[in-house]
Enzyme design. Structure first.
Site, PDB file in Angstrom:
ATOM      1  N   TYR A 241      43.105  48.348  43.681  1.00 22.98           N
ATOM      2  CA  TYR A 241      42.197  47.207  43.888  1.00 22.98           C
ATOM      3  C   TYR A 241      40.953  47.680  44.639  1.00 22.98           C
ATOM      4  CZ  TYR A 241      40.820  42.413  45.196  1.00 22.98           C
ATOM      5  OH  TYR A 241      40.148  41.222  45.370  1.00 22.98           O
TER       6      TYR A 241
ATOM      7  N   SER B 271      34.464  42.496  46.655  1.00 20.76           N
ATOM      8  CA  SER B 271      35.458  42.158  47.683  1.00 20.76           C
ATOM      9  C   SER B 271      35.059  42.913  48.953  1.00 20.76           C
ATOM     10  CB  SER B 271      36.830  42.613  47.189  1.00 20.76           C
ATOM     11  OG  SER B 271      37.719  42.861  48.261  1.00 20.76           O
TER      12      SER B 271
END
Ligand code: NDP
Length: 255
Positions: free
Chosen positions: A159, A146
């Site tokens: 995350y 990501s």
């Protein structure tokens, strides 16, 4: 050279979290490049339906529903592949979840759940796949990172930590397995249109921020990951190892 460089004919790919979203688009792209794909998700019915839709579209697809946070579930799935003579040539560790909360309010169990789903799963499934790829002397592992593999953002600490870990797990895999003929690389998607981001897409302020912050001026479409996925799954990337390719409309390159 030529099309064979990117051909996946005769290869079998397991894509975790491919019952919808980015994983589904990647699975469809790998199937279109010739691979037989195994669709995975937690929800057995959604997983079965996604595989059936690919078969209906003329591709080779099978379903294996299991929770990537369950080591028992993973072991059972690989035992089943072994029993059926299914060899995973390409593993895409894509399954993931998001959970937004300021760190001071974040429960430890929510921290662990996000790390387990987004990072530990890639290690456990990667280990089981690599154990079987190493004796064959080849295999492709693609981990989904990501922009948070590089950059932090408020309210998404676990995350961010998991995706930073995915980048380094990819390098650790390359360090140990490249000599055995495996390639481990990652894709770092930017802001893409999926269920995970629906609340952000529906928020006019956030939507405007993404469009302004991204040089391309728009959100990404799931199918825009296919090029990088096919490249990293194919013979075209046989000397590429430990890399993370950002598919983000240029976002990570600018302030
Ligand atoms: P979605 O929420 O749209 O889809 C998630 C998929 O993962 C579903 O197929 C879901 O299965 C599956 N899944 C979730 N938890 C588990 C689990 N425990 N075991 C097995 N499967 C599971 O997510 P996205 O497509 O948006 O995201 C996919 C990946 O891409 C994630 O790793 C995410 O972090 C990453 N990513 C996404 C970005 C984006 O903009 N969307 C940007 C950067 C990275 P089921 O249908 O059964 O629930």
């Amino acid at each position: 050279m030529g099309p064979a460089l990117f051909s996946l004919t005769g290869r079998t790919a397991l894509v975790t979290g491919s019952s919808r979203g980015l994983g589904r688009a990647i699975a469809e792209g790998l199937a279109a490049a010739g691979a037989s794909v195994i669709i995975n998700g937690v929800d057995p019915e959604r997983t079965r339906q996604a595989a059936a839709a690919l078969v209906k579209a003329g591709y080779q697809a099978d379903a294996a529903a299991f929770d990537v946070t369950s080591e028992n579930g993973i072991m059972a799935a690989f035992k089943d592949f072994d029993a059926r003579g299914i060899e995973i040539d390409i593993l895409v560790n894509n399954a993931g979840i998001q959970f937004r909360k300021p760190m001071v309010d974040l429960a430890t169990e929510d921290w662990r759940r996000v790390i387990d789903t987004n990072l530990t799963s890639a290690f456990v499934i990667g280990r089981e796949a690599a154990k079987r790829m190493i004796p064959r002397g080849c295999g492709k592992i693609i981990n989904i990172g990501s922009l948070t593999s590089e950059l932090a953002r408020a309210t998404v600490a676990p995350y961010t930590v998991a995706k930073g870990g995915v980048k380094m797990l990819t390098r650790a895999m390359a360090a140990e397995w490249a000599a055995h003929g495996l390639q481990a690389n990652a894709i770092g998607p930017g802001y893409m249109i999926t269920d995970m981001n629906q609340a952000l897409i529906d928020n006019p302020e956030f939507d405007a921020w993404v469009k302004k912050r991204t040089p391309a001026g728009r959100w990404g479409k799931p199918e825009e990951l296919i090029g990088a996925a096919v490249f990293l799954a194919s013979p075209a990337s046989d000397y590429v190892n430990g890399q993370i390719i950002y598919v983000d409309g240029g976002m990570i390159s600018v302030l």
